[in-house]
Motif scaffolding. Structure first.
Motif, short mmCIF file in Angstrom:
data_model
loop_
_atom_site.label_atom_id
_atom_site.label_comp_id
_atom_site.label_asym_id
_atom_site.label_seq_id
_atom_site.Cartn_x
_atom_site.Cartn_y
_atom_site.Cartn_z
N ARG A 37 0.85 -1.20 0.00
CA ARG A 37 0.00 0.00 0.00
C ARG A 37 0.89 1.25 0.00
NH1 ARG A 37 -2.22 0.98 6.18
NH2 ARG A 37 -0.28 0.45 7.24
N ALA A 38 0.43 2.28 -0.69
CA ALA A 38 1.22 3.50 -0.80
C ALA A 38 1.18 4.32 0.47
CB ALA A 38 0.74 4.33 -1.98
N GLY A 39 0.12 4.17 1.25
CA GLY A 39 -0.01 4.97 2.46
C GLY A 39 -1.22 4.55 3.26
N LEU A 40 -1.47 5.25 4.35
CA LEU A 40 -2.54 4.89 5.27
C LEU A 40 -3.92 5.02 4.65
CD1 LEU A 40 -1.16 6.66 8.48
CD2 LEU A 40 -1.12 4.21 7.96
N SER A 41 -4.04 5.77 3.58
CA SER A 41 -5.35 6.00 2.97
C SER A 41 -5.73 4.92 1.95
CB SER A 41 -5.37 7.37 2.27
OG SER A 41 -5.08 8.40 3.18
N ASP A 42 -4.82 3.99 1.67
CA ASP A 42 -5.04 3.05 0.57
C ASP A 42 -5.73 1.75 0.96
OD1 ASP A 42 -3.82 4.79 -1.08
OD2 ASP A 42 -1.93 3.75 -1.21
N ALA A 43 -5.54 1.30 2.18
CA ALA A 43 -6.08 0.01 2.58
C ALA A 43 -6.16 -0.04 4.10
CB ALA A 43 -5.19 -1.13 2.08
N VAL A 44 -6.95 -0.99 4.61
CA VAL A 44 -6.99 -1.23 6.04
C VAL A 44 -5.91 -2.25 6.38
CG1 VAL A 44 -8.35 -2.21 7.93
CG2 VAL A 44 -9.44 -0.69 6.25
N MET A 45 -5.02 -1.87 7.28
CA MET A 45 -3.96 -2.79 7.71
C MET A 45 -3.92 -2.77 9.23
SD MET A 45 -0.10 -3.16 6.32
CE MET A 45 0.97 -4.47 6.92
N VAL A 46 -4.34 -3.86 9.84
CA VAL A 46 -4.45 -3.97 11.29
C VAL A 46 -3.17 -4.59 11.82
CG1 VAL A 46 -5.86 -4.86 13.19
CG2 VAL A 46 -6.94 -4.31 11.00
N LYS A 47 -2.39 -3.77 12.55
CA LYS A 47 -1.10 -4.22 13.04
C LYS A 47 -1.17 -4.51 14.54
CE LYS A 47 2.58 -2.41 11.21
NZ LYS A 47 3.03 -3.57 10.40
N ASP A 48 -0.03 -4.84 15.14
CA ASP A 48 -0.02 -5.32 16.52
C ASP A 48 -0.64 -4.33 17.50
OD1 ASP A 48 2.06 -3.54 16.12
OD2 ASP A 48 3.57 -4.74 17.17
N ASN A 49 -0.37 -3.05 17.32
CA ASN A 49 -0.93 -2.06 18.24
C ASN A 49 -2.44 -1.91 18.07
OD1 ASN A 49 1.41 -1.40 19.68
ND2 ASN A 49 2.08 0.03 18.10
N HIS A 50 -2.93 -2.08 16.85
CA HIS A 50 -4.38 -2.09 16.66
C HIS A 50 -4.98 -3.31 17.37
CE1 HIS A 50 -2.93 0.06 12.94
NE2 HIS A 50 -3.87 0.90 13.33
N LEU A 51 -4.33 -4.46 17.22
CA LEU A 51 -4.85 -5.68 17.85
C LEU A 51 -4.88 -5.57 19.37
CD1 LEU A 51 -3.14 -8.49 15.73
CD2 LEU A 51 -5.52 -7.74 15.63
N ALA A 52 -3.89 -4.87 19.91
CA ALA A 52 -3.86 -4.70 21.37
C ALA A 52 -5.11 -3.98 21.87
CB ALA A 52 -2.61 -3.93 21.77
N LEU A 53 -5.66 -3.11 21.02
CA LEU A 53 -6.88 -2.40 21.38
C LEU A 53 -8.13 -3.20 21.05
CD1 LEU A 53 -5.88 1.12 20.00
CD2 LEU A 53 -5.85 0.39 22.39
N LEU A 54 -8.12 -3.88 19.91
CA LEU A 54 -9.33 -4.55 19.44
C LEU A 54 -9.59 -5.89 20.12
CD1 LEU A 54 -8.92 -3.89 15.61
CD2 LEU A 54 -10.50 -2.74 17.18
N ALA A 55 -8.53 -6.57 20.53
CA ALA A 55 -8.68 -7.92 21.08
C ALA A 55 -8.67 -7.94 22.60
CB ALA A 55 -7.58 -8.83 20.54
N VAL A 56 -8.80 -6.76 23.23
CA VAL A 56 -8.73 -6.72 24.69
C VAL A 56 -9.84 -7.54 25.33
CG1 VAL A 56 -10.10 -4.59 24.86
CG2 VAL A 56 -8.43 -5.16 26.64
#
Length: 311
Positions: free
Chosen positions: A171-190
């Motif tokens: 992806r060229a940047g944050l606006s191009d696709a959804v990419m869920v990384k470790d820090n996102h998972l730390a929030l979503l999988a709590v």
């Protein structure tokens, strides 16, 4: 004007550069940084209408990228400068090969020299390193891609260089696709794996159908809740080859499989052999060595350019 490289010297079909206005913006900023009030040396010593011929020559072997940036550096400095390229972007070159032939006002060529070389050296370094990774993964299904670990302001050019080396772009940047990384998972999988699955499904329902969703995992036990959400790509981050192979088996073509982390030239063959679809390599852009290219004037009798602006 531009000669075609011999077939044996080309890695692939010529790779189209980014749009001209994007290249011009990057190059103009670099020129302004280098000579914000003009080139004092040339202003003091070189006749503004003195004509010169110069060549850019490879001082080591590599893969070419940056012809449009070289042309832009010269044109934006003095539109009377003309540049011809014996080779196309993506071509293999040897030490001593001529990569560009430049004619026009000597002062303009001198002013643009460092900017042109800085960009072409870095881009050719990226293309050369990318080709080494592509060769190391040859014979497998894996594609070598870049990451967002690029030089600020140069991403559009560095992604071009990756393509010139035979690689692909992430992806060229944050606006191009959804990419869920470790820090996102730390929030979503709590609240547990089911909460993660539901969050990903909810995101899918709200996003346009054209948006790609990728999720990074760093353990095999994270796969099931991610797969249950129906994501498009799963990144296996810092997995050993045996675990990568197991991840590929478990995913079973339900999503693209990307490998990332600890990817080096000596490790990429084993990673590619696990059956992953994509191998992302931050080193292509974040720690690449610029190739050694040089610009030298060709000795000739002094000449000037007519006042009408014709070379």
């Amino acid at each position: 004007m531009t000669e075609t490289a011999p077939a044996a010297a080309v890695l692939q079909d010529a790779v189209a550069p980014p749009p001209r206005h994007l290249i011009d913006a990057v190059v103009a900023a670099a020129l302004a940084e280098d000579a914000p009030w003009g080139d004092l040396t040339c202003q003091a010593l070189i006749d503004a209408d003195q004509r010169a011929t110069a060549t850019i020559t490879a001082r080591e072997p590599g893969v070419l990228c940056g012809t449009a940036a070289i042309e832009a550096a010269m044109r934006l400095t003095d539109p009377r400068i003309r540049v011809a390229f014996p080779r196309t972007d993506g071509a293999v070159f040897a030490a001593g090969d001529t990569l560009a032939e430049i004619t026009g006002p000597a002062a303009g060529i001198l002013t643009a020299e460092r900017t042109a070389l800085n960009i072409a050296q870095r881009l050719s370094g990226i293309a050369t390193l990318t080709r080494a990774f592509v060769d190391a993964a040859a014979g497998t299904r894996a594609r070598i891609t870049d990451t967002r670990k690029t030089t600020p302001g140069l991403r559009v050019l560095e992604r071009w260089a990756v393509r010139c080396g035979g690689g692909s772009n992430h992806r060229a940047g944050l606006s191009d696709a959804v990419m869920v990384k470790d820090n996102h998972l730390a929030l979503l999988a709590v609240d547990g794996p089911d909460a993660l699955t539901e969050a990903l499904r909810s995101a899918r329902s709200r996003l346009p159908h054209t948006v790609h969703i990728e999720v990074e995992v760093d353990r095999l036990d994270q796969l099931d809740p991610v797969l249950a959400a129906g994501v498009d790509t799963i990144m296996l981050d810092n997995f050993a080859p045996a675990d990568l192979a197991e991840g590929v088996r478990r995913i079973d073509s339900r999503a693209l499989v990307e490998a990332s982390g600890n990817v080096r030239l000596d490790t990429v063959p084993a990673i590619a052999a696990t059956g992953v679809d994509i191998i992302s390599v931050g080193a292509l852009t974040h720690s690449v060595r610029a190739l050694d290219l040089g610009l030298d004037f060709v000795a000739h009798r002094s000449a000037t350019i007519d006042r009408g602006g014709q070379p």
